[in-house]
Scaffold this active site. Structure first.
Site, PDB file in Angstrom:
ATOM      1  N   PRO A  51       0.831  -1.212   0.000  1.00 58.67           N
ATOM      2  CA  PRO A  51       0.000   0.000   0.000  1.00 58.67           C
ATOM      3  C   PRO A  51       0.860   1.254   0.000  1.00 58.67           C
ATOM      4  O   PRO A  51       1.873   1.325   0.699  1.00 58.67           O
ATOM      5  CB  PRO A  51      -0.777  -0.115   1.323  1.00 58.67           C
ATOM      6  N   GLY A  52       0.479   2.216  -0.804  1.00 55.59           N
ATOM      7  CA  GLY A  52       1.108   3.527  -0.771  1.00 55.59           C
ATOM      8  C   GLY A  52       0.071   4.519  -0.254  1.00 55.59           C
ATOM      9  O   GLY A  52       0.132   5.015   0.863  1.00 55.59           O
ATOM     10  N   ARG A  53      -0.941   4.716  -1.109  1.00 57.03           N
ATOM     11  CA  ARG A  53      -2.006   5.666  -0.795  1.00 57.03           C
ATOM     12  C   ARG A  53      -2.628   5.425   0.590  1.00 57.03           C
ATOM     13  O   ARG A  53      -2.851   6.361   1.356  1.00 57.03           O
ATOM     14  CB  ARG A  53      -3.098   5.530  -1.860  1.00 57.03           C
ATOM     15  N   CYS A  87      -0.772  28.402 -16.476  1.00 60.56           N
ATOM     16  CA  CYS A  87      -1.458  28.887 -17.670  1.00 60.56           C
ATOM     17  C   CYS A  87      -2.109  27.764 -18.449  1.00 60.56           C
ATOM     18  O   CYS A  87      -1.704  27.442 -19.580  1.00 60.56           O
ATOM     19  CB  CYS A  87      -0.478  29.658 -18.540  1.00 60.56           C
TER      20      CYS A  87
HETATM   21  N1  PLP Z   1       2.706  -1.545  -6.138  1.00 57.95           N
HETATM   22  C1  PLP Z   1       2.866  -1.266  -7.447  1.00 57.95           C
HETATM   23  C2  PLP Z   1       3.616  -2.230  -8.288  1.00 57.95           C
HETATM   24  C3  PLP Z   1       2.347  -0.081  -7.993  1.00 57.95           C
HETATM   25  O1  PLP Z   1       2.515   0.178  -9.291  1.00 57.95           O
HETATM   26  C4  PLP Z   1       1.644   0.813  -7.150  1.00 57.95           C
HETATM   27  C5  PLP Z   1       1.068   2.049  -7.679  1.00 57.95           C
HETATM   28  O2  PLP Z   1       1.130   2.424  -8.795  1.00 57.95           O
HETATM   29  C6  PLP Z   1       1.530   0.500  -5.785  1.00 57.95           C
HETATM   30  C7  PLP Z   1       2.055  -0.693  -5.322  1.00 57.95           C
HETATM   31  C8  PLP Z   1       0.844   1.398  -4.806  1.00 57.95           C
HETATM   32  O3  PLP Z   1      -0.428   1.749  -5.133  1.00 57.95           O
HETATM   33  P1  PLP Z   1      -1.312   2.542  -4.070  1.00 57.95           P
HETATM   34  O4  PLP Z   1      -0.556   3.766  -3.682  1.00 57.95           O
HETATM   35  O5  PLP Z   1      -2.553   2.875  -4.813  1.00 57.95           O
HETATM   36  O6  PLP Z   1      -1.514   1.637  -2.904  1.00 57.95           O
END
Ligand code: PLP
Length: 419
Positions: free
Chosen positions: A273-275, A342
């Site tokens: 997870p990132g988001r 712009c």
């Molecule tokens: N893992 C991979 C391979 C990704 O390409 C991404 C996002 O593009 C992520 C994890 C993380 O996605 P998220 O931030 O939506 O959890």
């Protein structure tokens, strides 16, 4: 969307007034609440780890601020990195190479060599990458990314798991890829997929896990290969709109882990997870510099634009906004929040009912922690803004803003053009 404390109409972030942050550090500014990063990490880790051993590879493309990486290192997170730059940032933040997994796409041989030299495990995206890595270092731990033919996401540009995308080894070639890896001398540790980003429902994750489980079964049967982990990728959405629902982590964790436990002998689940970890930890504060009424609209012109936060212009994404120094006051008019770039696509929010907006007001753009700063640009020769970390009433500058001198530093005018 977090609920921020409201003291006499003033928004508090991590115990600090938004207007005070802008007064001290200028505008626009990204502001991250340390406690929120920690609690999001713990929520997702615990939901899975109480069911089976879990590793979280924070997808640092969402936000590579070194202070945020430090916080996550302290929490025990690992890393999903997609470039040598991200790998270097994570090493700088204190992650050991074995806590990083590199998942590139269309990886050049120089980059592959650089990652391998740092002893960072590599998640292979193609036969070509596999064969080139074999010539560099077949002793490196690897896994392979499969295209699961299950795609989902908040926008077509972020659906990565569909059959038609550029990502991963095709489903019908994946067993052959592992066979070739073994033949080349690798000992593959795991299998990976990533379906897309901003996924609000459990089903696609379960479908993708079913695909991975069936591949793991084929690998055991056909190659006698036992993998250590299944990596289901990232992509867990967050509620950007007031009416959105948060992902039910227990339902998600149960759906994924029960399939793995019942269908394979794999002992560890990995998520990227990132988001989910950083989006709602951070806001963008931006100051109203110009209010304009046209026959059709009221525009609140602010000092942040698509250069600072591109998601609304690029994906049409919704970010909640509030007037941070008039929090909770009743709406008086409908505004578009627009920036200094712009392009008519340069907006942060459209048609928002807000209290009367005046020059000098501070607009808070919510949920800006993921793909906010990390996708910001210098378009229109505008320097990147500051980043501030707040923690229980204290503030720390965690990134200085760029200067125009920084933007000019790398340009060269050939001397013949100076005559
Ligand atoms: N893992 C991979 C391979 C990704 O390409 C991404 C996002 O593009 C992520 C994890 C993380 O996605 P998220 O931030 O939506 O959890």
């Amino acid at each position: 969307m977090r609920n921020f404390e409201n003291v006499d109409g003033q928004m508090l972030i991590g115990g600090v007034r938004a207007s005070e942050i802008v007064r001290k550090y200028g505008s626009p500014v990204y502001v991250t609440d340390e406690d929120a990063v920690r609690s999001n990490f713990r929520a997702i880790f615990n939901a899975f780890d109480r069911r089976m051993p879990t590793r979280i590879n924070y997808a640092c493309k969402a936000n590579t601020n070194l202070a945020i990486l430090r916080i996550l290192e302290q929490e025990g997170s690992c890393i999903d990195a997609v470039s040598i730059g991200e790998v270097e940032a994570c090493l700088r933040a204190g992650f050991s190479p074995d806590r990083i997994m590199y998942t590139g796409v269309n990886v050049s041989t120089p980059e592959l060599k650089a990652v391998a030299a740092l002893r960072v495990p590599i998640n292979i995206d193609s036969f070509s990458e596999l064969e080139r890595l074999a010539m560099i270092d077949p002793g490196l731990p690897i896994s392979i990314r499969v295209n699961p033919e299950v795609g989902a996401g908040h926008h077509e540009k972020v659906v990565t798991g569909a059959r038609s995308t550029k990502f991963g080894v095709p489903r019908d070639r994946i067993v052959a890829a592992y066979a070739e890896a073994l033949q080349l001398g690798f000992r593959p540790k795991g299998i990976h997929c990533h379906i897309g980003a901003g996924v609000q429902v459990v089903e696609p994750f379960v479908q993708a896990t079913e695909v991975l489980v069936s591949i793991v079964q084929e690998l055991e049967k056909e190659l006698g290969l036992r993998l250590e982990f299944i990596d289901i990728g990232g992509g867990i959405g967050i509620p950007y709109r007031p009416e959105d629902h948060a992902m039910d982590l227990d339902l998600l964790a149960e759906g994924i882990t029960s399939l793995i436990k019942n269908g394979t002998s794999v002992r560890r689940v990995v998520l990227e997870p990132g988001r989910y970890i950083v989006a709602d930890t951070t806001v963008l504060l931006t100051t109203v510099v110009d209010v304009k009424e046209t026959p059709d609209k009221k525009f609140a012109g602010v000092d942040a634009g698509m250069n600072t936060l591109v998601r609304p212009a690029f994906y049409g994404s919704y970010h909640h906004v509030a007037v941070a120094n008039k929090l909770g006051m009743p709406p008086e008019a409908t505004y578009d929040i627009v920036g200094p770039i712009c392009e008519s696509g340069d907006h942060l929010a459209k048609d928002r009912a807000l209290p009367r907006v005046e020059e000098g007001d501070v607009i808070c753009v919510y949920d800006a922690g993921a793909y906010g700063f990390s996708m910001a640009s210098n378009y229109n020769m505008r320097p990147l803004p500051r980043e501030v970390l707040v923690h229980k009433g204290t503030m720390n500058l965690v990134r200085e803003s760029e200067t125009i001198g920084d933007l000019l530093r790398y340009q060269r005018i050939p001397s013949r053009l100076m005559l």
